[in-house]
Design an enzyme around this catalytic site. Sequence first.
Site, PDB file in Angstrom:
ATOM      1  N   ALA A  61      -3.926  15.060   5.107  1.00 46.29           N
ATOM      2  CA  ALA A  61      -3.632  13.830   5.848  1.00 46.29           C
ATOM      3  C   ALA A  61      -2.603  13.021   5.085  1.00 46.29           C
ATOM      4  O   ALA A  61      -2.719  12.836   3.877  1.00 46.29           O
ATOM      5  CB  ALA A  61      -4.912  13.017   6.012  1.00 46.29           C
TER       6      ALA A  61
ATOM      7  N   ASP B 227       1.453   2.734   3.517  1.00 47.53           N
ATOM      8  CA  ASP B 227       0.610   3.915   3.328  1.00 47.53           C
ATOM      9  C   ASP B 227       1.445   5.184   3.320  1.00 47.53           C
ATOM     10  O   ASP B 227       1.000   6.231   3.801  1.00 47.53           O
ATOM     11  CB  ASP B 227      -0.510   4.008   4.376  1.00 47.53           C
ATOM     12  CG  ASP B 227      -1.610   4.964   3.932  1.00 47.53           C
ATOM     13  OD1 ASP B 227      -1.697   5.266   2.735  1.00 47.53           O
ATOM     14  OD2 ASP B 227      -2.391   5.401   4.796  1.00 47.53           O
TER      15      ASP B 227
ATOM     16  N   HIS C 256       0.867  -1.200   0.000  1.00 43.33           N
ATOM     17  CA  HIS C 256       0.000   0.000   0.000  1.00 43.33           C
ATOM     18  C   HIS C 256       0.893   1.237   0.000  1.00 43.33           C
ATOM     19  O   HIS C 256       1.480   1.585   1.021  1.00 43.33           O
ATOM     20  CB  HIS C 256      -0.899   0.020   1.242  1.00 43.33           C
ATOM     21  CG  HIS C 256      -1.868   1.155   1.268  1.00 43.33           C
ATOM     22  ND1 HIS C 256      -3.208   0.983   1.518  1.00 43.33           N
ATOM     23  CD2 HIS C 256      -1.710   2.493   1.069  1.00 43.33           C
ATOM     24  CE1 HIS C 256      -3.825   2.144   1.484  1.00 43.33           C
ATOM     25  NE2 HIS C 256      -2.920   3.090   1.214  1.00 43.33           N
TER      26      HIS C 256
ATOM     27  N   HIS D  60       1.386   5.431  -1.828  1.00 41.36           N
ATOM     28  CA  HIS D  60       0.968   6.530  -2.702  1.00 41.36           C
ATOM     29  C   HIS D  60       2.221   7.083  -3.367  1.00 41.36           C
ATOM     30  O   HIS D  60       3.080   7.659  -2.679  1.00 41.36           O
ATOM     31  CB  HIS D  60       0.284   7.642  -1.895  1.00 41.36           C
ATOM     32  CG  HIS D  60      -0.965   7.171  -1.208  1.00 41.36           C
ATOM     33  ND1 HIS D  60      -2.220   7.313  -1.746  1.00 41.36           N
ATOM     34  CD2 HIS D  60      -1.133   6.512  -0.035  1.00 41.36           C
ATOM     35  CE1 HIS D  60      -3.122   6.780  -0.939  1.00 41.36           C
ATOM     36  NE2 HIS D  60      -2.484   6.277   0.119  1.00 41.36           N
ATOM     37  N   LEU D  61       2.320   6.895  -4.677  1.00 43.77           N
ATOM     38  CA  LEU D  61       3.506   7.392  -5.392  1.00 43.77           C
ATOM     39  C   LEU D  61       3.256   8.744  -6.047  1.00 43.77           C
ATOM     40  O   LEU D  61       4.189   9.354  -6.566  1.00 43.77           O
ATOM     41  CB  LEU D  61       3.984   6.377  -6.429  1.00 43.77           C
ATOM     42  CG  LEU D  61       4.556   5.068  -5.872  1.00 43.77           C
ATOM     43  CD1 LEU D  61       5.032   4.167  -7.014  1.00 43.77           C
ATOM     44  CD2 LEU D  61       5.702   5.311  -4.892  1.00 43.77           C
ATOM     45  N   ARG D  62       1.979   9.193  -6.056  1.00 45.08           N
ATOM     46  CA  ARG D  62       1.628  10.509  -6.610  1.00 45.08           C
ATOM     47  C   ARG D  62       1.976  10.614  -8.092  1.00 45.08           C
ATOM     48  O   ARG D  62       2.116   9.616  -8.778  1.00 45.08           O
ATOM     49  CB  ARG D  62       2.318  11.647  -5.814  1.00 45.08           C
ATOM     50  CG  ARG D  62       2.142  11.578  -4.305  1.00 45.08           C
ATOM     51  CD  ARG D  62       0.702  11.532  -3.873  1.00 45.08           C
ATOM     52  NE  ARG D  62       0.555  11.844  -2.456  1.00 45.08           N
ATOM     53  CZ  ARG D  62      -0.483  11.484  -1.721  1.00 45.08           C
ATOM     54  NH1 ARG D  62      -1.460  10.769  -2.240  1.00 45.08           N
ATOM     55  NH2 ARG D  62      -0.558  11.824  -0.455  1.00 45.08           N
TER      56      ARG D  62
ATOM     57  N   ASN E  95      -5.519   7.136  -6.084  1.00 47.75           N
ATOM     58  CA  ASN E  95      -6.235   8.387  -5.764  1.00 47.75           C
ATOM     59  C   ASN E  95      -5.486   9.613  -6.272  1.00 47.75           C
ATOM     60  O   ASN E  95      -5.174  10.535  -5.532  1.00 47.75           O
ATOM     61  CB  ASN E  95      -6.517   8.496  -4.254  1.00 47.75           C
ATOM     62  CG  ASN E  95      -5.270   8.550  -3.396  1.00 47.75           C
ATOM     63  OD1 ASN E  95      -4.226   8.015  -3.774  1.00 47.75           O
ATOM     64  ND2 ASN E  95      -5.361   9.186  -2.242  1.00 47.75           N
TER      65      ASN E  95
ATOM     66  N   HIS F   7      -4.402  -0.323   6.186  1.00 53.59           N
ATOM     67  CA  HIS F   7      -3.897   0.526   7.274  1.00 53.59           C
ATOM     68  C   HIS F   7      -4.777   0.476   8.524  1.00 53.59           C
ATOM     69  O   HIS F   7      -5.333   1.482   8.953  1.00 53.59           O
ATOM     70  CB  HIS F   7      -3.695   1.972   6.823  1.00 53.59           C
ATOM     71  CG  HIS F   7      -4.766   2.533   5.920  1.00 53.59           C
ATOM     72  ND1 HIS F   7      -6.099   2.553   6.260  1.00 53.59           N
ATOM     73  CD2 HIS F   7      -4.699   3.087   4.691  1.00 53.59           C
ATOM     74  CE1 HIS F   7      -6.787   3.112   5.273  1.00 53.59           C
ATOM     75  NE2 HIS F   7      -5.958   3.438   4.318  1.00 53.59           N
TER      76      HIS F   7
ATOM     77  N   LYS G 220      -9.403  -0.430  -5.444  1.00 55.32           N
ATOM     78  CA  LYS G 220      -9.428   0.293  -4.177  1.00 55.32           C
ATOM     79  C   LYS G 220     -10.803   0.914  -3.954  1.00 55.32           C
ATOM     80  O   LYS G 220     -11.348   1.581  -4.832  1.00 55.32           O
ATOM     81  CB  LYS G 220      -8.362   1.397  -4.202  1.00 55.32           C
ATOM     82  CG  LYS G 220      -8.307   2.237  -2.929  1.00 55.32           C
ATOM     83  CD  LYS G 220      -7.854   1.429  -1.727  1.00 55.32           C
ATOM     84  CE  LYS G 220      -7.977   2.211  -0.430  1.00 55.32           C
ATOM     85  NZ  LYS G 220      -6.829   3.039  -0.109  1.00 55.32           N
TER      86      LYS G 220
ATOM     87  N   HIS H 247     -10.437   1.284   2.210  1.00 57.04           N
ATOM     88  CA  HIS H 247     -10.226   2.321   3.221  1.00 57.04           C
ATOM     89  C   HIS H 247     -11.423   2.213   4.151  1.00 57.04           C
ATOM     90  O   HIS H 247     -12.523   2.641   3.816  1.00 57.04           O
ATOM     91  CB  HIS H 247     -10.138   3.710   2.576  1.00 57.04           C
ATOM     92  CG  HIS H 247      -9.856   4.786   3.578  1.00 57.04           C
ATOM     93  ND1 HIS H 247      -8.657   5.450   3.651  1.00 57.04           N
ATOM     94  CD2 HIS H 247     -10.620   5.274   4.593  1.00 57.04           C
ATOM     95  CE1 HIS H 247      -8.694   6.315   4.652  1.00 57.04           C
ATOM     96  NE2 HIS H 247      -9.880   6.227   5.245  1.00 57.04           N
TER      97      HIS H 247
ATOM     98  N   HIS I   2       2.912  14.595   1.088  1.00 58.50           N
ATOM     99  CA  HIS I   2       2.318  15.874   0.685  1.00 58.50           C
ATOM    100  C   HIS I   2       3.419  16.913   0.845  1.00 58.50           C
ATOM    101  O   HIS I   2       4.201  16.836   1.809  1.00 58.50           O
ATOM    102  CB  HIS I   2       1.157  16.273   1.607  1.00 58.50           C
ATOM    103  CG  HIS I   2      -0.067  15.421   1.449  1.00 58.50           C
ATOM    104  ND1 HIS I   2      -0.992  15.605   0.445  1.00 58.50           N
ATOM    105  CD2 HIS I   2      -0.512  14.372   2.172  1.00 58.50           C
ATOM    106  CE1 HIS I   2      -1.959  14.712   0.567  1.00 58.50           C
ATOM    107  NE2 HIS I   2      -1.688  13.942   1.594  1.00 58.50           N
TER     108      HIS I   2
HETATM  109  O1  DOR Z   1      -3.384   9.778   5.466  1.00 60.65           O
HETATM  110  C1  DOR Z   1      -3.772   9.433   4.368  1.00 60.65           C
HETATM  111  N1  DOR Z   1      -3.267   9.960   3.228  1.00 60.65           N
HETATM  112  N2  DOR Z   1      -4.744   8.528   4.300  1.00 60.65           N
HETATM  113  C2  DOR Z   1      -5.324   8.207   3.147  1.00 60.65           C
HETATM  114  O2  DOR Z   1      -6.217   7.402   3.152  1.00 60.65           O
HETATM  115  C3  DOR Z   1      -4.925   8.873   1.889  1.00 60.65           C
HETATM  116  C4  DOR Z   1      -3.581   9.388   1.969  1.00 60.65           C
HETATM  117  C5  DOR Z   1      -3.261  10.366   0.873  1.00 60.65           C
HETATM  118  O3  DOR Z   1      -3.493  10.027  -0.305  1.00 60.65           O
HETATM  119  O4  DOR Z   1      -2.759  11.437   1.154  1.00 60.65           O
HETATM  120 ZN    ZN Z   2      -3.366   5.070   1.565  1.00 63.58          ZN
END
Ligand code: DOR
Ligand code: ZN
Length: 356
Positions: free
Chosen positions: A268, A252, A18, A20-22, A46, A179, A104, A141, A256
């Site tokens: 978050a 996870d 799990h 997030h590579l953006r 996402n 998570h 997802k 989620h 950001h």
């Molecule tokens: O803290 C989080 N950040 N929880 C998530 O479910 C998404 C993630 C994000 O994409 O920033």
């Molecule tokens: Zn996540």
Amino acid sequence: MSSTAPARLCLRRPDDWHVHLRDGALLQAVAPATARTFARAIVMPNLSPPITTVAAAEAYGARIRAALPDGSRFTPLLTAYITDTIAPGEIARGHREGVFTACKLYPAHATTNAAAGVSDLGRIGAVLETMERIGMPLLIHGEVTDAEVDIFDREAVFIERQLAPLLARHPGLKVVLEHITTADAVAFVRAGGPNLAATITPHHLHINRNAMFRGGLRPDFYCLPVAKRERHRLALRQAATSGEPCFFLGTDSAPHPRSAKEAACGCAGIYNAPFALESYAEVFEQEGALEHLEAFASEHGPHFYGLPLNEDSITLVRDSHTVPPRLHGNAAGGEATDLVPFHAGQVLQWRVGEEG
Ligand code: DOR
Ligand code: ZN
């Protein structure tokens, strides 16, 4: 440290189930950190806009591969973002063609870029039936979004109101509750059958909810699901280090830019990719369970997903080091890639060494 503590640990190369590579400059900045340690990673869809088609996933996969250092053998495993209207046929085709490893499910508005998520599970019955039939995992989620439910209760309430009925409707569906943050989730997953598993992040093993308020408001410890009370953290540590196959590694890691974290309405997400395995190793050592680290990091995930184990290895070396307070991106540089890593300024005991 006891005198018998090992100085090196050689593990089968792990995977991150799990992450997030953006995209864009942030992808360039963060992809190498994940690829350095992990052979494969389940990449969250996402983005803005979210990955809802096979074509979009193929294009994203190419951008991820282009962001990797030369010679990297990292394989991104892509996921489809379920909306109220996504066609079961698109998901099935992506799975058949090897583009989508899983789907997802974000409850609408649950988190970052979740506005297009599912407004009512009743709307995606046909999607779930298709996934159940073709053996495609559903990654959840697990938080309700009702404003009247206290944020610290949203995972437990989701399990009771949404997840348990969903599993009863689709007993053959493979589900990963992502998570997990509560003792309730640990107990629920443990009692589930072989089709139910959970990922556990490094941050939920290290921090409880007090971390967000220690000496002031600390945005770098804010993520969703939000960290809970200490008793939940302890339950998660026990689960992760227990050797049970239903629990496996999923960082996870959710970067950001610092400007988006340290804002009046901060995002978050915790960026843990640069020292993720080191962070887990610290927990397993503190729990006296280093012998279970390899199974958690490198075996339980592939077994659940029905994928082969990695054949190469990675070495963790005992070498205490201080995590940098900030990480700056590559040539794209600038504020957009100014990131605060998890454990910023703290000393960690393990370091990923050269390849075994
Ligand atoms: O803290 C989080 N950040 N929880 C998530 O479910 C998404 C993630 C994000 O994409 O920033
Ligand atoms: Zn996540």
